[in-house]
Design an enzyme around this catalytic site. Structure first.
Site, short mmCIF file in Angstrom:
data_model
loop_
_atom_site.label_atom_id
_atom_site.label_comp_id
_atom_site.label_asym_id
_atom_site.label_seq_id
_atom_site.Cartn_x
_atom_site.Cartn_y
_atom_site.Cartn_z
N LYS A 201 -1.16 39.93 7.63
CA LYS A 201 -2.01 39.28 8.38
C LYS A 201 -3.42 39.84 8.17
CE LYS A 201 -2.76 38.30 13.26
NZ LYS A 201 -2.26 38.55 14.66
N LYS A 262 -0.93 35.13 6.92
CA LYS A 262 -1.68 34.19 7.93
C LYS A 262 -3.01 35.00 7.59
CE LYS A 262 -2.33 34.67 12.67
NZ LYS A 262 -1.96 35.12 14.02
C1 PBG Z 1 -2.36 37.57 18.11
C2 PBG Z 1 -2.33 36.44 17.37
C3 PBG Z 1 -3.64 35.64 16.83
C4 PBG Z 1 -3.03 34.81 16.42
C5 PBG Z 1 -1.67 34.59 16.34
N1 PBG Z 1 -1.35 35.79 16.95
C6 PBG Z 1 -5.08 36.07 16.80
C7 PBG Z 1 -5.50 37.37 16.49
O1 PBG Z 1 -4.97 38.12 15.76
O2 PBG Z 1 -6.73 37.66 17.06
C8 PBG Z 1 -3.97 33.63 15.63
C9 PBG Z 1 -3.54 32.43 15.45
C10 PBG Z 1 -4.59 31.18 15.09
O3 PBG Z 1 -5.64 31.22 15.09
O4 PBG Z 1 -4.31 29.96 15.29
N2 PBG Z 1 -1.69 38.91 17.79
#
Ligand code: PBG
Length: 337
Positions: A201, A262
């Site tokens: 991520k 992601k």
């Molecule tokens: C939080 C989380 C995030 C997303 C999914 N889970 C945001 C972040 O890490 O700040 C982002 C998903 C999206 O942007 O559609 N743990």
């Protein structure tokens, strides 16, 4: 290569001439079963639009149950659930995440009541919806502390599993959390609950609209004054590819059943490498910013929205994803049926 006169015998345009032939030679075919539909739930009784995500709403618990029924009809195998927690319930330590009666747990319950086991529910394991500072972990002296956070995440995962969630998805990027969560689930008699780890991520600018939707953007703004206004000490740098492979290797060794990359569109190379090297179920999340860019350009009349959406998801599958989390899921599933 044989040449007869001036032109080659191989003409790749031949198989592009007819719609039926293009269909017959298609290497990648998208199906509703490839999609996961992310949904936002809030305490309100009526849906509330997310301004930075045109077409996406925060739904009531009942609204999510209805959406899950729609997913079942459309052949979408699972939803991913994201709670929008009332500011009054947020705290420094995000303890609301551990309340078995919290919004996420009540929604899981309602969805299971509505659709039984026909649609899966994937729940995020991370503290950001619940913390006043908007971070995924515990903040101590200007640092996100790893091991203490992992202990809380283990409890959060068990609470979600006990509410009826079949897939927990740690999205926090703490080190060592997959192994500890596996152990905690097993110890609680939840050996059958799957772990889909957000293994690779990235610290991405494309999460902006999501943070608006769940209200963690504002919270992170307050954390900025503490010197920790972004997530770069736990999410990965977009500069790194080999590191993503190491992240996935650790999560696999710790017992992840499935992994996620992601964002998707800015990491197609990583999706490809992860699927190649590990061969385990690989998901990719087309995140909020990727969605909103297409919606904004479509609203301005600069793009054909549905076509751009379809293409953006198709190529994520071509890169190697077995499943794609996308806010376009219902539209694409409808178009496919
Ligand atoms: C939080 C989380 C995030 C997303 C999914 N889970 C945001 C972040 O890490 O700040 C982002 C998903 C999206 O942007 O559609 N743990």
């Amino acid at each position: 290569m044989q040449h007869h006169g001036a032109f080659p015998t191989t003409r790749l345009r031949r198989t592009r001439q007819h719609a039926w032939l293009r269909r017959a030679v298609a290497e990648t075919v998208l199906a509703p079963a490839d999609l996961v539909w992310p949904l936002f739930v809030h305490e309100g009784k009526t849906p509330v639009a997310v301004p930075s995500m045109p077409g996406v709403e925060r739904l009531s618990i009942d609204g999510v149950a209805r959406a899950a029924e729609q997913a079942a009809e459309l052949g979408i195998p699972a939803i991913a659930l994201f709670p929008v927690v009332d500011a009054a319930l947020k705290s420094d330590d995000g303890r609301q995440a551990l309340d078995p009666e919290n919004l996420a747990c009540r929604t899981v319950h309602a969805v299971r009541q509505a659709v039984g086991d026909t649609v899966g529910i994937i729940c995020d394991v991370a503290l950001d919806p619940y913390t006043t500072h908007g971070h995924d972990g515990l903040l101590r002296d200007g640092r996100i502390v790893n091991d203490e956070t992992v202990e809380v995440l283990c409890r959060q995962a068990v609470v979600l599993a006990e509410a009826g969630c079949q897939v927990v998805a740690p999205s926090d990027m703490m080190d060592g959390r997959v192994g500890r969560i596996r152990w905690a689930l097993d110890a609680a008699g939840r050996q059958d609950v799957c772990i889909l780890s957000y293994a690779a991520k990235y610290a991405s600018a494309f999460y902006g609209p999501f943070r608006d939707a769940v209200g963690s953007q504002q919270a992170l703004g307050t954390a900025r004054s503490l010197g920790v206004g972004d997530k770069q000490t736990y999410q990965m740098s977009p500069a790194n590819g080999d590191e993503a492979i190491r992240e996935v290797a650790l999560d696999v060794a710790e017992g992840a059943d499935m992994v996620m990359v992601k964002p998707a569109g800015t990491a197609l190379d990583i999706i490809h490498r992860v699927k190649r090297e590990f061969g385990l179920p690989t998901f990719a999340y087309q995140v909020s910013g990727e969605y909103s860019m297409i919606q904004a350009a479509a609203a301005a009349g600069w793009l054909d929205g549905p076509k751009a959406a379809f293409e953006s998801v198709l190529v994520i599958k071509r890169a190697g994803a077995d499943g794609i989390l996308t806010y376009f899921a219902p539209e694409i599933a409808k178009a496919l049926s």
